[in-house]
Structures are given as C-alpha cells and as structure tokens.
Scaffold this motif. Structure first.
Motif, PDB file in Angstrom:
ATOM      1  N   MET A   1       8.857 -10.649   6.295  1.00 54.14           N
ATOM      2  CA  MET A   1       7.726  -9.664   5.327  1.00 54.14           C
ATOM      3  C   MET A   1       8.862  -8.268   4.834  1.00 54.14           C
ATOM      4  SD  MET A   1       5.430  -6.544   7.253  1.00 54.14           S
ATOM      5  CE  MET A   1       5.705  -6.578   8.609  1.00 54.14           C
ATOM      6  N   ALA A   2       8.634  -8.138   4.059  1.00 51.60           N
ATOM      7  CA  ALA A   2       9.260  -7.088   2.836  1.00 51.60           C
ATOM      8  C   ALA A   2       9.834  -5.984   3.403  1.00 51.60           C
ATOM      9  CB  ALA A   2       9.341  -7.104   1.563  1.00 51.60           C
ATOM     10  N   GLY A   3      10.004  -4.671   3.244  1.00 49.73           N
ATOM     11  CA  GLY A   3      10.448  -3.405   3.584  1.00 49.73           C
ATOM     12  C   GLY A   3      10.120  -2.646   3.249  1.00 49.73           C
ATOM     13  N   PRO A   4       9.495  -2.195   2.460  1.00 48.79           N
ATOM     14  CA  PRO A   4       8.689  -0.426   2.638  1.00 48.79           C
ATOM     15  C   PRO A   4      10.098  -0.477   0.852  1.00 48.79           C
ATOM     16  CG  PRO A   4       9.723   0.372   4.715  1.00 48.79           C
ATOM     17  CD  PRO A   4       9.985  -1.057   4.047  1.00 48.79           C
ATOM     18  N   THR A   5       9.170  -0.486  -0.048  1.00 52.06           N
ATOM     19  CA  THR A   5       9.491  -0.054  -1.164  1.00 52.06           C
ATOM     20  C   THR A   5      10.026   1.740  -1.487  1.00 52.06           C
ATOM     21  OG1 THR A   5       7.740   0.527  -2.896  1.00 52.06           O
ATOM     22  CG2 THR A   5       9.257  -1.435  -2.307  1.00 52.06           C
ATOM     23  N   ASP A   6      11.079   2.059  -1.913  1.00 56.72           N
ATOM     24  CA  ASP A   6      11.051   3.296  -2.469  1.00 56.72           C
ATOM     25  C   ASP A   6      10.099   4.391  -2.802  1.00 56.72           C
ATOM     26  OD1 ASP A   6      13.313   3.841  -1.795  1.00 56.72           O
ATOM     27  OD2 ASP A   6      14.161   3.791  -3.751  1.00 56.72           O
ATOM     28  N   ARG A   7       8.373   3.319  -3.133  1.00 54.09           N
ATOM     29  CA  ARG A   7       7.700   3.932  -3.893  1.00 54.09           C
ATOM     30  C   ARG A   7       7.181   4.331  -2.564  1.00 54.09           C
ATOM     31  NH1 ARG A   7       3.384   1.112  -7.932  1.00 54.09           N
ATOM     32  NH2 ARG A   7       1.754   2.750  -7.450  1.00 54.09           N
ATOM     33  N   ASP A   8       6.411   3.166  -1.604  1.00 50.53           N
ATOM     34  CA  ASP A   8       5.577   3.104  -0.869  1.00 50.53           C
ATOM     35  C   ASP A   8       6.182   3.714   0.877  1.00 50.53           C
ATOM     36  OD1 ASP A   8       4.739   1.093  -2.123  1.00 50.53           O
ATOM     37  OD2 ASP A   8       5.380  -0.503  -0.791  1.00 50.53           O
ATOM     38  N   SER A   9       7.672   4.321   0.820  1.00 49.10           N
ATOM     39  CA  SER A   9       8.024   4.933   1.709  1.00 49.10           C
ATOM     40  C   SER A   9       7.822   6.579   1.024  1.00 49.10           C
ATOM     41  CB  SER A   9       9.331   5.319   1.845  1.00 49.10           C
ATOM     42  OG  SER A   9       9.986   4.323   2.037  1.00 49.10           O
ATOM     43  N   VAL A  10       7.560   6.826   0.269  1.00 49.14           N
ATOM     44  CA  VAL A  10       6.940   8.526   0.026  1.00 49.14           C
ATOM     45  C   VAL A  10       5.372   8.415  -0.569  1.00 49.14           C
ATOM     46  CG1 VAL A  10       6.704  10.196  -2.264  1.00 49.14           C
ATOM     47  CG2 VAL A  10       8.513   8.479  -2.456  1.00 49.14           C
ATOM     48  N   GLN A  11       5.018   7.472  -0.673  1.00 58.25           N
ATOM     49  CA  GLN A  11       3.378   7.248  -0.562  1.00 58.25           C
ATOM     50  C   GLN A  11       3.505   7.140   0.643  1.00 58.25           C
ATOM     51  OE1 GLN A  11       1.460   4.380  -2.733  1.00 58.25           O
ATOM     52  NE2 GLN A  11       1.461   5.697  -4.480  1.00 58.25           N
ATOM     53  N   MET A  12       4.000   6.764   1.571  1.00 57.37           N
ATOM     54  CA  MET A  12       3.546   6.936   3.576  1.00 57.37           C
ATOM     55  C   MET A  12       3.694   8.179   3.549  1.00 57.37           C
ATOM     56  SD  MET A  12       4.797   3.012   4.745  1.00 57.37           S
ATOM     57  CE  MET A  12       6.058   3.169   4.147  1.00 57.37           C
ATOM     58  N   ARG A  13       4.757   9.140   3.762  1.00 51.28           N
ATOM     59  CA  ARG A  13       5.227  10.524   4.050  1.00 51.28           C
ATOM     60  C   ARG A  13       4.089  11.070   3.291  1.00 51.28           C
ATOM     61  NH1 ARG A  13      10.085  10.709   2.542  1.00 51.28           N
ATOM     62  NH2 ARG A  13      11.211   9.823   3.669  1.00 51.28           N
ATOM     63  N   LEU A  14       3.161  11.231   2.094  1.00 49.85           N
ATOM     64  CA  LEU A  14       2.788  11.969   1.621  1.00 49.85           C
ATOM     65  C   LEU A  14       1.601  11.974   2.597  1.00 49.85           C
ATOM     66  CD1 LEU A  14       1.171  14.074   0.044  1.00 49.85           C
ATOM     67  CD2 LEU A  14       1.296  12.452  -2.443  1.00 49.85           C
ATOM     68  N   ALA A  15       0.677  10.642   2.288  1.00 49.88           N
ATOM     69  CA  ALA A  15      -0.487   9.820   3.820  1.00 49.88           C
ATOM     70  C   ALA A  15      -0.570  11.106   4.589  1.00 49.88           C
ATOM     71  CB  ALA A  15      -0.659   8.679   3.824  1.00 49.88           C
ATOM     72  N   ALA A  16       0.833  10.988   5.349  1.00 49.28           N
ATOM     73  CA  ALA A  16       1.001  11.364   6.949  1.00 49.28           C
ATOM     74  C   ALA A  16       1.241  12.570   7.040  1.00 49.28           C
ATOM     75  CB  ALA A  16       2.692  10.903   7.045  1.00 49.28           C
TER      76      ALA A  16
END
Length: 71
Positions: A1-16
């Motif tokens: 499984m691939a790790g989160p990209t920078d874009r995914d990390s930003v979006q995960m943080r925003l959703a949280a």
C-alpha cells in the motif's frame, strides 16, 4: 500500500480540523440556544450546517481512501 502524498496529508488534516471545529461550534450553539431560549429553528439550522460539514468531511475522506487504494 502506498503512503499518503503531501496532497492527501493536507486534505486529511483539513477534514480532521473541519470535524473538530464543527463539533465544537455545534455544541456551543446548542448550549447557547438553551441558555438564551432561542427558537428551535436556530437549533435546526445549526444541525443542518453541522450535517453539511460532516458530509463534506466524509466525502473528502472517502476520496482520499479511494485514491490510496487505486495507487
């Protein structure tokens, strides 16, 4: 499984952040409405806004999950 990209990390943080802030604001509006005797329509409006924010967060999280599984 691939790790989160920078874009995914930003979006995960925003959703949280959206989830946490929405919950705090919703609780505050419910408490203030009870203290000051606001009409029920304002409580329903706060509920509707909170539901909208939670649905948005769910969709963002789902898109991140799908993007990570497709990689």
């Amino acid at each position: 499984m691939a790790g989160p990209t920078d874009r995914d990390s930003v979006q995960m943080r925003l959703a949280a952040i959206v989830i946490a802030v929405t919950m705090l604001l919703w609780l505050a509006v419910q408490w203030l409405g009870g203290q000051y005797g606001w009409a029920a329509k304002w409580a329903f409006l706060a509920d509707l806004a909170a539901i909208g924010a939670f649905v948005w967060s769910l969709l963002v999280t789902w898109r991140i999950w799908r993007r990570r599984n497709d990689a």
